[in-house]
Design an enzyme around this catalytic site. Structure first.
Site, short mmCIF file in Angstrom:
data_model
loop_
_atom_site.label_atom_id
_atom_site.label_comp_id
_atom_site.label_asym_id
_atom_site.label_seq_id
_atom_site.Cartn_x
_atom_site.Cartn_y
_atom_site.Cartn_z
N SER A 1 1.29 37.27 -9.41
CA SER A 1 0.78 36.03 -9.99
C SER A 1 0.09 35.16 -8.96
CB SER A 1 1.94 35.24 -10.62
OG SER A 1 2.71 36.06 -11.45
N1 SAH Z 1 6.72 38.25 -10.89
C1 SAH Z 1 5.80 39.24 -10.40
C2 SAH Z 1 4.56 39.41 -11.25
C3 SAH Z 1 4.89 39.97 -12.56
S1 SAH Z 1 3.64 40.86 -13.41
C4 SAH Z 1 5.43 39.01 -8.95
O1 SAH Z 1 5.92 38.04 -8.34
O2 SAH Z 1 4.69 39.82 -8.39
C5 SAH Z 1 4.62 41.22 -14.82
C6 SAH Z 1 5.63 42.30 -14.62
O3 SAH Z 1 6.41 42.36 -15.82
C7 SAH Z 1 5.04 43.69 -14.43
O4 SAH Z 1 5.48 44.23 -13.22
C8 SAH Z 1 5.56 44.48 -15.63
O5 SAH Z 1 5.89 45.83 -15.32
C9 SAH Z 1 6.80 43.70 -16.02
N2 SAH Z 1 7.25 43.87 -17.40
C10 SAH Z 1 6.52 43.84 -18.55
N3 SAH Z 1 7.31 44.02 -19.63
C11 SAH Z 1 8.58 44.16 -19.14
C12 SAH Z 1 9.85 44.38 -19.74
N4 SAH Z 1 10.01 44.50 -21.08
N5 SAH Z 1 10.93 44.48 -18.94
C13 SAH Z 1 10.82 44.38 -17.59
N6 SAH Z 1 9.65 44.17 -16.97
C14 SAH Z 1 8.53 44.06 -17.73
#
Ligand code: SAH
Length: 214
Positions: free
Chosen positions: A62
């Site tokens: 992000s």
């Molecule tokens: N917080 C992260 C950015 C997140 S991007 C950082 O600091 O880099 C969003 C993430 O959510 C992705 O890695 C994706 O794989 C995850 N995601 C999406 N749906 C999900 C679910 N149902 N359970 C767990 N993770 C999920």
């Protein structure tokens, strides 16, 4: 630290402030955790820009100012247990770990969960525990949580996660379809029920049910 590094970090924190991150504790945490360690490959040299960047498994780390604003909105206390859904690069969890007592973070992509876990070990952040799984069900074994942060966009705040939020707790979640503008929602659990506030407009990758095929 070289002079270049110091200038880069000063500029990074300056950008956070100009984009509305004002809480000193959050700024100190973001000054301390080096975002450059969480971005690898092609985009490495852009790690200190206030922009989201691609990471493995088609996901994104992000935008730093959004990380800051979400962290601020969580109002974390030093005794809090926090659940993050969407580990991604691990950057947000590392920031949370500076402010909370315990952080649980979960991602559905195993390569991301594994890489983040290795980084947390290398950085000596023992108060973070990483899980691989579908985070939309939360972590019933570790619940309830004082704070919950969802870093992927949901159509609605997921019911199982609301149920795992402690009374007095706060959840931050981007709500909306992934191809449209989403709203960051702040949910407070009070003795009477759930109270919802809209924060800024955001854009996140979608929260996806189930596990990937790869
Ligand atoms: N917080 C992260 C950015 C997140 S991007 C950082 O600091 O880099 C969003 C993430 O959510 C992705 O890695 C994706 O794989 C995850 N995601 C999406 N749906 C999900 C679910 N149902 N359970 C767990 N993770 C999920």
């Amino acid at each position: 630290m070289s002079e270049d590094d110091a200038t880069r970090i000063m500029q990074f924190v300056f950008n956070l402030r100009s984009n509305g991150v004002l809480d000193d504790r959050v700024l100190a945490a973001m000054e301390k955790v080096d975002r450059g360690l969480f971005v690898t490959g092609t985009f490495e040299n852009r790690a200190y820009e206030d922009t989201p960047l691609p990471i493995a498994c088609g996901q994104t780390i992000s935008q730093p100012s959004i990380v800051g604003l979400m962290t601020e909105a969580l109002e974390i206390g030093p005794r809090d247990t926090v659940l993050e859904v969407g580990t991604g690069s691990g950057y947000q969890a590392a920031i949370l770990s500076q402010l909370a007592r315990r952080v649980y973070t979960i991602d559905r992509h195993k390569p991301l969960a594994d890489a983040a876990e290795r980084l947390f070990r290398a950085l000596d952040l023992p108060n973070i525990t990483v899980f691989c799984g579908d985070g939309s069900h939360g972590l019933p074994g570790q619940a309830p949580f004082d704070r919950i942060l969802i870093t992927a966009a949901a159509e609605d705040p997921p019911g199982p996660l609301l149920a795992q939020l402690r009374e007095g707790g706060i959840m931050i979640v981007p709500v909306g379809q992934s191809d449209t503008v989403q709203r960051l929602i702040k949910v407070r659990r009070t003795p009477q029920g759930f109270h919802y506030d809209e924060l800024s407009e955001v854009r996140f990758v979608p929260l996806i049910d189930g596990m990937p095929q790869d």
